[in-house]
Write an enzyme that holds these catalytic residues in place. Sequence first.
Site, short mmCIF file in Angstrom:
data_model
loop_
_atom_site.label_atom_id
_atom_site.label_comp_id
_atom_site.label_asym_id
_atom_site.label_seq_id
_atom_site.Cartn_x
_atom_site.Cartn_y
_atom_site.Cartn_z
N SER A 1 -18.47 4.62 -21.76
CA SER A 1 -19.44 3.57 -22.06
C SER A 1 -20.79 4.16 -22.41
O SER A 1 -21.52 3.61 -23.24
CB SER A 1 -19.57 2.59 -20.90
OG SER A 1 -19.92 3.25 -19.70
N GLU A 2 -21.16 5.31 -21.79
CA GLU A 2 -22.39 5.99 -22.16
C GLU A 2 -22.25 7.50 -21.99
O GLU A 2 -21.45 7.98 -21.19
CB GLU A 2 -23.59 5.52 -21.33
CG GLU A 2 -24.20 4.20 -21.78
CD GLU A 2 -23.77 3.05 -20.92
OE1 GLU A 2 -23.83 1.90 -21.39
OE2 GLU A 2 -23.33 3.29 -19.78
N THR A 3 -23.07 8.22 -22.76
CA THR A 3 -23.21 9.67 -22.65
C THR A 3 -24.71 9.97 -22.68
O THR A 3 -25.46 9.31 -23.41
CB THR A 3 -22.51 10.38 -23.82
OG1 THR A 3 -21.10 10.16 -23.71
CG2 THR A 3 -22.76 11.88 -23.79
#
Length: 276
Positions: free
Chosen positions: A46-48
């Site tokens: 979902s995020e990096t």
Amino acid sequence: MASHEFVIADVFTERALSGNQLAVFPDARGLSDADMAALTREFGFSETTFVLPPDDPAHTCRVRIFNPAEEMVFAGHPTVGTAAVLAASGRASSGRLVFEEGIGPVPVEVSGSFARFTVTAPYESPEDRPDVPAVAAALSLAPGEVVEAWFGGLGNRFCYVRLADRATVDRVVVDVAARRAGLAGAWSSDLYVFAGDDRPYARSFPDTPTIPEDPATGSAVTGLVAALAKGGDLEVTVEQGVAMGRPSVIEATAHASGAVSIGGHTVVVGQGTITL
């Protein structure tokens, strides 16, 4: 060709392979915006996050947060997870860190695997309320099963939907066509569904084809606890991700001053290098 180190962590959990997945690049120097976007899509989480030297030397670092579709000004589990990863790797000592993010400086307290950030940006909530029948249709529920719904956010915008109990929360199935029709042009079409007050049980449904459900959404909890506190002090523990097999626990505190703190544990589950 250049190699870049990455760390994979599970955030808002004390157990590996649960919580919300995060990839962290502890030294993102030399990566372009296009590289960061491509790497985020490559991992598919979902995020990096990408850690860079700070603009202000009084701060710990600059943290850029990407989801598979775009860069974000702020997000909860990337902030918590990045702080824990940096502390565990020795790049930042346990104690107080200050991240430069899109919403401004974000202070983070780190103790072992537990990190807690505080935001002081004002809580936003428009006067317009979501159309309850449209929200219910988007969730595959009857209108009478929605207790209340409102728009709000602190950094990121959400459509908050209170349901009667955990069982109803677990029955939610997002109808993409109904959401598109009923919430088109709305203040937010990212649905955060919950039941309960002292220990809310929640699910998060971003309006994006890449992440149909998010197992832990710290930025949503930031806005939720601010709304529930109604300008006073409030402490809650939010359970999320249970229905999708990635249980997460988010500790949240709203202060009468308007500040909101969000915390949780992080487990490092892997690391390596990637060559571009």
